[in-house]
Design an enzyme around this catalytic site. Structure first.
Site, PDB file in Angstrom:
ATOM      1  NE  ARG A 254       8.787   5.024  -1.970  1.00 25.55           N
ATOM      2  CZ  ARG A 254       9.701   4.936  -1.029  1.00 25.55           C
ATOM      3  NH1 ARG A 254      10.201   3.757  -0.692  1.00 25.55           N
ATOM      4  NH2 ARG A 254      10.134   6.021  -0.404  1.00 25.55           N
ATOM      5  CD  GLU A 283       4.740  -0.074   2.405  1.00 27.15           C
ATOM      6  OE1 GLU A 283       5.064   0.979   3.003  1.00 27.15           O
ATOM      7  OE2 GLU A 283       5.532  -0.708   1.676  1.00 27.15           O
ATOM      8  CG  HIS A 303       8.620   0.313   3.780  1.00 27.41           C
ATOM      9  ND1 HIS A 303       7.747   1.054   3.034  1.00 27.41           N
ATOM     10  CD2 HIS A 303       9.848   0.856   3.554  1.00 27.41           C
ATOM     11  CE1 HIS A 303       8.400   2.005   2.380  1.00 27.41           C
ATOM     12  NE2 HIS A 303       9.678   1.904   2.678  1.00 27.41           N
TER      13      HIS A 303
END
Length: 419
Positions: A254, A283, A303
């Site tokens: 994370r 993000e 990601h």
């Protein structure tokens, strides 16, 4: 607080509404849910973009990572009973408030373990062997010849065997990384205060009992823990100073675990030799707006460590299966991965004592937890199994397989599917 009623289903009730909040593609979910629910998509990035019909009528919600549901967002949903986060992390949902509202929150922890572990090892190998930077040199047309040229181009490349890899968080993915790393010759240590003693013996690795010890002993640190209020910016200026000079740092967990300003300073000063990040504080990630934009020896990916064609299909089938269990079973008893049972208040748990035939095993759709595959045929004798998929939203555009778009905003590009 007034209790929310059960999810009514069966031949005498309209099919309950399930909404994909922040995506558009329901093609995998539809075959699993079409006999028990009407499935719609919202393609929203916030609850302000969600159609009023969904806010009033949706009993189930599927969501990726690009929408956040805080208490004030959850209170907008009048009929919601279950949220399934299509992924393992659920830090974008206020699970405590959801529980107090009688809304079960579930995740899908079992998918993508191999992919994330493989991606973490790929990034580790790139940092050690500098493959990414060497390939970029060649692509940009730089000629590297002779021993001096190779030494200059590959400066900083390191031998793996004998180095110590420190794993923060030894869950499913952390364990998979440990097993892979041993094959490459790493000495593996880990820190995880939530595990019972003895895990290290079964895996043949070493346990340390403080983060400081792990940082001090590791040549390479890789993060595989969830994000919560206790470990935000776990890697910060203070903890970076506890790392070995010239250590590597990898994060596929994370983004909020790493203080990017502190990491940027450490990379520029050479205190961290190189770093690889698949997750970021903000993000979708953009170098131009990041404190990392001018950093040397940094690899950033979007990601995507969780992704493979197989893992995403598996993830979506599992998420839809959990929604199905909520509709035809009992909440939260029939759910496999409810993460907020501890937050259900006495008033909200009283909502779960449903009469037979409403949300249990009486009349209505039979509960079969094994049905979660898109290849599974309909149950013989299942009410409506012979009927074509349909939508209860006649005033809104419909898609094939009963998937409806519910979005009063202008259409946006396909939402990214993220871990």
């Amino acid at each position: 607080m007034a209790g929310r009623g059960p999810i009514a289903n069966g031949p005498m009730h309209p099919r309950p509404l399930v909404a994909l909040l922040d995506g558009r593609d329901c093609s995998i979910e539809m075959p699993i849910l079409k006999d028990v629910a009407t499935v719609a998509f919202c393609d929203a990035q916030s609850t302000s973009e969600i159609h009023e019909k969904v806010l009033n009528e949706a009993v189930g919600a599927l969501m990726w990572h690009s929408i956040t549901l805080r208490k004030e967002d959850l209170e907008k949903f009048k009929s919601l009973r279950v949220i399934v986060r299509a992924g393992s992390g659920y830090d974008n949902v206020d699970t405590k408030s959801a529980g107090e509202l009688g809304i079960a929150v579930c995740n899908v922890p079992g998918y993508g373990v191999e992919e994330v572990a493989d991606s973490a090892l790929c990034l580790i190998l790139n940092l050690y062997r500098r493959t990414y930077w060497l390939a970029t040199m060649v692509k940009e047309g730089k000629k590297v010849a002779g021993p001096e040229g190779i030494r200059e181009a590959a400066a900083g490349s390191a031998r793996i065997r004998g180095d110590t890899l420190g794993i923060v968080g030894l869950g499913r993915i952390g364990t998979a990384v440990a097993l892979r790393a041993k094959t490459f010759g790493f000495t593996v240590i880990f820190y995880d205060p939530y595990l019972h003693d003895g895990v290290e013996k079964s895996l043949g690795i070493t346990r340390v009992y403080t983060l400081q010890d792990l940082l001090f002993q590791s040549d390479c640190v890789t993060l595989h823990c969830s994000l919560n209020e206790h470990n935000h910016h776990l890697i910060n200026d203070y903890t970076i100073k506890q790392m070995r000079p010239g250590a590597f740092l990898i994060n596929t967990a994370r983004g909020g675990l790493v203080d990017e300003h502190a990491l940027a300073s450490a990379l520029k000063e050479g205190r961290i030799r190189a770093s690889a990040l698949d997750v970021h504080e903000n993000e979708p990630f953009s170098f131009s707006n990041s404190p990392l934009k001018d950093c040397p020896n940094l690899i950033c990916t979007p990601h995507s460590a969780f992704y493979s064609d197989q893992s995403v299909t598996e993830l979506r089938e599992m998420a839809a299966g959990e929604i199905r269990r909520a509709i035809v079973g009992r909440i939260p008893d029939s759910l496999r991965n409810c993460v907020n049972k501890d937050y259900f208040t006495s008033s909200s748990t009283s909502k779960l004592n449903y009469p037979e035939g409403m949300n249990g095993s009486g009349s209505g759709y039979p509960y079969n937890p094994l049905i979660h595959s898109t290849t599974e045929p309909p149950l013989s004798g299942t009410p409506h199994a012979h009927m074509p998929a349909h939508s209860t939203l006649p005033t809104l555009p419909t898609l094939p397989e009963s998937s409806s778009m519910i979005n009063h905003q202008s259409q946006k590009p396909d939402s990214a599917e993220s871990h």
